[in-house]
Design a protein around this motif. Structure first.
Motif, PDB file in Angstrom:
ATOM      1  N   ALA A   9      13.677 -27.806  55.451  1.00  0.00           N
ATOM      2  CA  ALA A   9      14.700 -27.279  54.358  1.00  0.00           C
ATOM      3  C   ALA A   9      14.959 -25.839  55.023  1.00  0.00           C
ATOM      4  O   ALA A   9      16.558 -25.593  54.736  1.00  0.00           O
ATOM      5  N   ASP A  10      14.989 -25.938  56.448  1.00  0.00           N
ATOM      6  CA  ASP A  10      15.629 -24.761  56.907  1.00  0.00           C
ATOM      7  C   ASP A  10      17.112 -24.985  57.757  1.00  0.00           C
ATOM      8  O   ASP A  10      17.844 -24.911  57.552  1.00  0.00           O
ATOM      9  N   ALA A  11      17.229 -26.766  58.297  1.00  0.00           N
ATOM     10  CA  ALA A  11      18.049 -27.371  58.552  1.00  0.00           C
ATOM     11  C   ALA A  11      18.880 -27.691  57.477  1.00  0.00           C
ATOM     12  O   ALA A  11      20.461 -27.222  57.919  1.00  0.00           O
ATOM     13  N   ILE A  12      18.311 -28.128  56.445  1.00  0.00           N
ATOM     14  CA  ILE A  12      19.116 -28.385  54.957  1.00  0.00           C
ATOM     15  C   ILE A  12      20.250 -27.169  55.151  1.00  0.00           C
ATOM     16  O   ILE A  12      21.282 -27.089  54.551  1.00  0.00           O
ATOM     17  N   GLY A  13      19.114 -26.261  54.349  1.00  0.00           N
ATOM     18  CA  GLY A  13      19.713 -25.484  53.579  1.00  0.00           C
ATOM     19  C   GLY A  13      20.164 -24.344  54.526  1.00  0.00           C
ATOM     20  O   GLY A  13      21.261 -23.935  54.333  1.00  0.00           O
ATOM     21  N   PHE A  21      24.043 -13.071  58.169  1.00  0.00           N
ATOM     22  CA  PHE A  21      25.410 -13.461  58.815  1.00  0.00           C
ATOM     23  C   PHE A  21      26.772 -13.543  58.087  1.00  0.00           C
ATOM     24  O   PHE A  21      27.225 -12.360  58.176  1.00  0.00           O
ATOM     25  N   ILE A  22      26.230 -13.392  57.232  1.00  0.00           N
ATOM     26  CA  ILE A  22      27.144 -13.486  56.040  1.00  0.00           C
ATOM     27  C   ILE A  22      26.894 -12.056  54.970  1.00  0.00           C
ATOM     28  O   ILE A  22      27.595 -11.531  54.473  1.00  0.00           O
ATOM     29  N   ALA A  23      25.939 -11.146  55.558  1.00  0.00           N
ATOM     30  CA  ALA A  23      25.346 -10.237  54.640  1.00  0.00           C
ATOM     31  C   ALA A  23      26.725  -9.285  55.894  1.00  0.00           C
ATOM     32  O   ALA A  23      26.796  -8.025  55.407  1.00  0.00           O
ATOM     33  N   GLN A  24      26.596  -9.448  56.650  1.00  0.00           N
ATOM     34  CA  GLN A  24      27.610  -8.534  57.745  1.00  0.00           C
ATOM     35  C   GLN A  24      29.078  -8.697  57.664  1.00  0.00           C
ATOM     36  O   GLN A  24      30.192  -7.636  57.829  1.00  0.00           O
ATOM     37  N   SER A  25      29.562 -10.102  56.980  1.00  0.00           N
ATOM     38  CA  SER A  25      30.654  -9.989  56.475  1.00  0.00           C
ATOM     39  C   SER A  25      31.462  -9.915  55.630  1.00  0.00           C
ATOM     40  O   SER A  25      30.828  -9.300  54.736  1.00  0.00           O
ATOM     41  N   GLN A  26      32.716  -8.850  56.111  1.00  0.00           N
ATOM     42  CA  GLN A  26      33.326  -7.968  54.388  1.00  0.00           C
ATOM     43  C   GLN A  26      34.052  -9.253  54.053  1.00  0.00           C
ATOM     44  O   GLN A  26      34.773  -8.490  52.228  1.00  0.00           O
ATOM     45  N   GLU A  27      34.000 -10.385  53.876  1.00  0.00           N
ATOM     46  CA  GLU A  27      34.869 -11.282  53.727  1.00  0.00           C
ATOM     47  C   GLU A  27      34.369 -12.709  52.792  1.00  0.00           C
ATOM     48  O   GLU A  27      35.119 -13.002  51.892  1.00  0.00           O
ATOM     49  N   ILE A  28      33.345 -12.840  53.062  1.00  0.00           N
ATOM     50  CA  ILE A  28      31.905 -13.567  52.814  1.00  0.00           C
ATOM     51  C   ILE A  28      31.129 -13.125  51.076  1.00  0.00           C
ATOM     52  O   ILE A  28      30.272 -11.926  51.790  1.00  0.00           O
ATOM     53  N   LYS A  29      31.138 -13.790  49.930  1.00  0.00           N
ATOM     54  CA  LYS A  29      30.368 -12.755  49.277  1.00  0.00           C
ATOM     55  C   LYS A  29      29.240 -13.719  49.157  1.00  0.00           C
ATOM     56  O   LYS A  29      29.115 -14.859  48.206  1.00  0.00           O
ATOM     57  N   LEU A  30      27.904 -13.580  49.104  1.00  0.00           N
ATOM     58  CA  LEU A  30      26.704 -14.082  48.743  1.00  0.00           C
ATOM     59  C   LEU A  30      26.585 -14.839  47.689  1.00  0.00           C
ATOM     60  O   LEU A  30      27.068 -14.132  46.947  1.00  0.00           O
ATOM     61  N   ASN A  31      26.371 -16.309  47.162  1.00  0.00           N
ATOM     62  CA  ASN A  31      27.043 -16.636  45.834  1.00  0.00           C
ATOM     63  C   ASN A  31      25.159 -17.216  46.040  1.00  0.00           C
ATOM     64  O   ASN A  31      24.228 -17.545  46.287  1.00  0.00           O
ATOM     65  N   TYR A  32      25.717 -18.301  44.180  1.00  0.00           N
ATOM     66  CA  TYR A  32      24.210 -18.732  44.084  1.00  0.00           C
ATOM     67  C   TYR A  32      24.009 -20.240  45.171  1.00  0.00           C
ATOM     68  O   TYR A  32      22.860 -19.835  45.535  1.00  0.00           O
ATOM     69  N   ASN A  33      24.918 -20.761  45.539  1.00  0.00           N
ATOM     70  CA  ASN A  33      24.839 -21.897  46.386  1.00  0.00           C
ATOM     71  C   ASN A  33      24.511 -22.031  47.719  1.00  0.00           C
ATOM     72  O   ASN A  33      23.414 -22.121  48.044  1.00  0.00           O
ATOM     73  N   MET A  34      24.524 -20.486  48.192  1.00  0.00           N
ATOM     74  CA  MET A  34      24.302 -20.109  49.318  1.00  0.00           C
ATOM     75  C   MET A  34      22.942 -19.055  49.270  1.00  0.00           C
ATOM     76  O   MET A  34      22.167 -19.837  50.049  1.00  0.00           O
ATOM     77  N   ALA A  35      22.710 -18.555  48.667  1.00  0.00           N
ATOM     78  CA  ALA A  35      21.175 -17.502  48.255  1.00  0.00           C
ATOM     79  C   ALA A  35      20.378 -19.214  48.123  1.00  0.00           C
ATOM     80  O   ALA A  35      19.492 -19.589  48.829  1.00  0.00           O
ATOM     81  N   LEU A  36      20.332 -20.690  46.809  1.00  0.00           N
ATOM     82  CA  LEU A  36      19.355 -21.337  46.380  1.00  0.00           C
ATOM     83  C   LEU A  36      19.309 -22.117  48.237  1.00  0.00           C
ATOM     84  O   LEU A  36      17.847 -22.371  49.172  1.00  0.00           O
ATOM     85  N   ASN A  37      19.930 -22.284  49.045  1.00  0.00           N
ATOM     86  CA  ASN A  37      19.776 -22.899  50.178  1.00  0.00           C
ATOM     87  C   ASN A  37      18.881 -22.022  51.155  1.00  0.00           C
ATOM     88  O   ASN A  37      18.459 -22.288  51.976  1.00  0.00           O
ATOM     89  N   ILE A  38      19.152 -20.875  51.576  1.00  0.00           N
ATOM     90  CA  ILE A  38      18.587 -19.237  52.293  1.00  0.00           C
ATOM     91  C   ILE A  38      16.884 -19.589  52.205  1.00  0.00           C
ATOM     92  O   ILE A  38      16.398 -19.094  52.802  1.00  0.00           O
ATOM     93  N   TYR A  39      17.516 -19.409  50.469  1.00  0.00           N
ATOM     94  CA  TYR A  39      16.306 -19.659  50.110  1.00  0.00           C
ATOM     95  C   TYR A  39      14.965 -20.573  50.403  1.00  0.00           C
ATOM     96  O   TYR A  39      13.785 -20.191  50.703  1.00  0.00           O
ATOM     97  N   ALA A  40      15.265 -22.026  49.965  1.00  0.00           N
ATOM     98  CA  ALA A  40      14.737 -23.291  50.550  1.00  0.00           C
ATOM     99  C   ALA A  40      14.417 -22.380  52.079  1.00  0.00           C
ATOM    100  O   ALA A  40      13.010 -23.437  52.387  1.00  0.00           O
ATOM    101  N   ALA A  41      15.124 -22.289  52.694  1.00  0.00           N
ATOM    102  CA  ALA A  41      15.516 -22.781  54.382  1.00  0.00           C
ATOM    103  C   ALA A  41      13.602 -21.635  54.513  1.00  0.00           C
ATOM    104  O   ALA A  41      12.522 -21.838  55.391  1.00  0.00           O
ATOM    105  N   ILE A  42      13.342 -20.614  53.827  1.00  0.00           N
ATOM    106  CA  ILE A  42      12.796 -19.105  54.534  1.00  0.00           C
ATOM    107  C   ILE A  42      11.317 -19.523  53.200  1.00  0.00           C
ATOM    108  O   ILE A  42      10.505 -19.115  54.475  1.00  0.00           O
ATOM    109  N   ILE A  43      11.208 -20.234  52.407  1.00  0.00           N
ATOM    110  CA  ILE A  43      10.162 -20.542  51.680  1.00  0.00           C
ATOM    111  C   ILE A  43       9.059 -21.732  53.112  1.00  0.00           C
ATOM    112  O   ILE A  43       7.972 -21.947  52.863  1.00  0.00           O
ATOM    113  N   THR A  44      10.276 -22.420  53.211  1.00  0.00           N
ATOM    114  CA  THR A  44       9.461 -23.804  53.283  1.00  0.00           C
ATOM    115  C   THR A  44       8.577 -23.198  55.549  1.00  0.00           C
ATOM    116  O   THR A  44       7.542 -23.392  55.449  1.00  0.00           O
ATOM    117  N   ASP A  45      10.117 -22.288  55.959  1.00  0.00           N
ATOM    118  CA  ASP A  45       9.001 -21.867  57.293  1.00  0.00           C
ATOM    119  C   ASP A  45       8.463 -20.487  57.163  1.00  0.00           C
ATOM    120  O   ASP A  45       7.620 -20.600  58.564  1.00  0.00           O
TER     121      ASP A  45
END
Length: 329
Positions: free
Chosen positions: A26-30, A142-166
């Motif tokens: 999940a860390d890889a895919i997320g 990386f996303i948090a420091q960007s001035q142009e990228i806004k965290l959205n649900y798809n990003m959040a879901l995948n990052i959460y999956a990465a973190i919860i498993t690892d």
């Protein structure tokens, strides 16, 4: 971590290839999908291609079928002609398996983002922090420091999956206050913890559960009862109809036995064996794995031994593990 060089590379290029290690978790895919959605926010052309199929319990992360399984005819030129190539959640190029030669042959800028120790020299830029909980945490930063990228649900879901498993559902040592802060932010963006946990951990096919039963039946202890080890054979796999990927996580049951400090899982493959190593406390199980051409983290590591016989290595590895019971080596 300083992402200024990464931001520069992204600004100056348009075509991107994202990949991760063989048998992705999940860390890889997320991490791949979160980075994909981030780059799409920047209007970039992005492909995600992996050597392996996405495990069935992670398919919910990729409802848009973004991740492609590598096919030489379709993807060799795509890889070699990409302007920027990301390797996520790995730091040794051989973990790309069939994609490795095309990845290395590309004249594109190669970027490795990872949290494992002992990196190889195969990329132009390495963004590695062995203290973070997951590669997905670095993608979040990386996303948090960007001035142009806004965290959205798809990003959040995948990052959460990465973190919860690892983090082992937030139970491993690298579950820091910051990890919980990040998780809270991800929940603010619509992630439902019960849904993610159910999809990853509680949707197992019957074959996997039967295979676990066989594996638990093989569990043995060393003389001091501080090392527990299990064995999975090809015959067990065939009897249950389980997949090789179903074995992921089985080794953790070894650490559930009282007084056990080291857990080992021996898995017979078609072309050799796979060994999973786990430990508690400060026992550097990655050093034990390194003795057998493997690697990983302090408490979680693994190796694949090609053209190796299970019976030749099991006793040898268990004996080698005993010298690590005292702690650091």
């Amino acid at each position: 971590m300083d992402f200024s060089e990464l931001n520069k590379v992204i600004d100056e290029n348009n075509t991107f290839l994202i990949t991760a290690h063989v048998n992705p978790d999940a860390d890889a895919i997320g991490s791949e999908l979160a980075l994909y959605y981030a780059l799409k926010e920047l209007k970039k052309e992005v492909r995600v291609i992996n050597h392996s199929e996405t495990p069935y319990n992670l398919e919910f992360l990729d409802e848009d079928n973004i991740v492609e399984k590598f096919d030489h005819e379709k993807h060799a030129k795509v890889i070699e002609q990409s302007e920027v190539l990301f390797a996520l959640d790995l730091n040794q190029s051989n973990r790309l398996v069939s994609m490795e030669k095309h990845f290395l042959a590309s004249s594109g800028i190669k970027i490795c983002i990872d949290h494992h120790p002992d990196k190889g020299e195969f990329a132009d830029h390495f963004l590695i922090d062995t203290d973070v909980s997951a590669t997905g945490q670095l993608i979040y930063d990386f996303i948090a420091q960007s001035q142009e990228i806004k965290l959205n649900y798809n990003m959040a879901l995948n990052i959460y999956a990465a973190i919860i498993t690892d983090t082992g559902a937030f139970k491993y040592d690298r579950t820091t206050p910051r990890v919980h802060y990040i998780a809270a932010d991800l929940l603010e963006h619509g992630v439902e913890p019960s849904y993610v946990f159910d999809q990853i951990y509680d949707q197992s096919p019957i074959g996997k559960i039967k295979l676990l039963g066989f594996a638990l039946g093989t569990m043995r202890l060393n003389k001091s009862s501080e090392i527990a080890y299990m064995t999975i054979t090809r015959e067990m796999l065939e009897k249950t109809g389980a997949l090789e990927s179903d074995v992921d996580g089985f080794v953790n049951y070894c650490l559930a036995v009282e007084n056990v400090k080291i857990g080992l899982l021996f898995f017979e493959l078609k072309d050799g064996i796979k060994v999973s190593f786990r430990s508690k406390g400060k026992i550097p199980i990655n050093k034990l794995a390194a003795e057998f051409k493997g690697g990983g983290h302090l408490n979680a590591a693994g190796t694949r031994l090609f053209n190796a016989d299970l019976n030749d290595y099991q006793k040898q590895i268990v004996n080698a593990a005993e010298k690590y019971l005292g702690g650091e080596n």
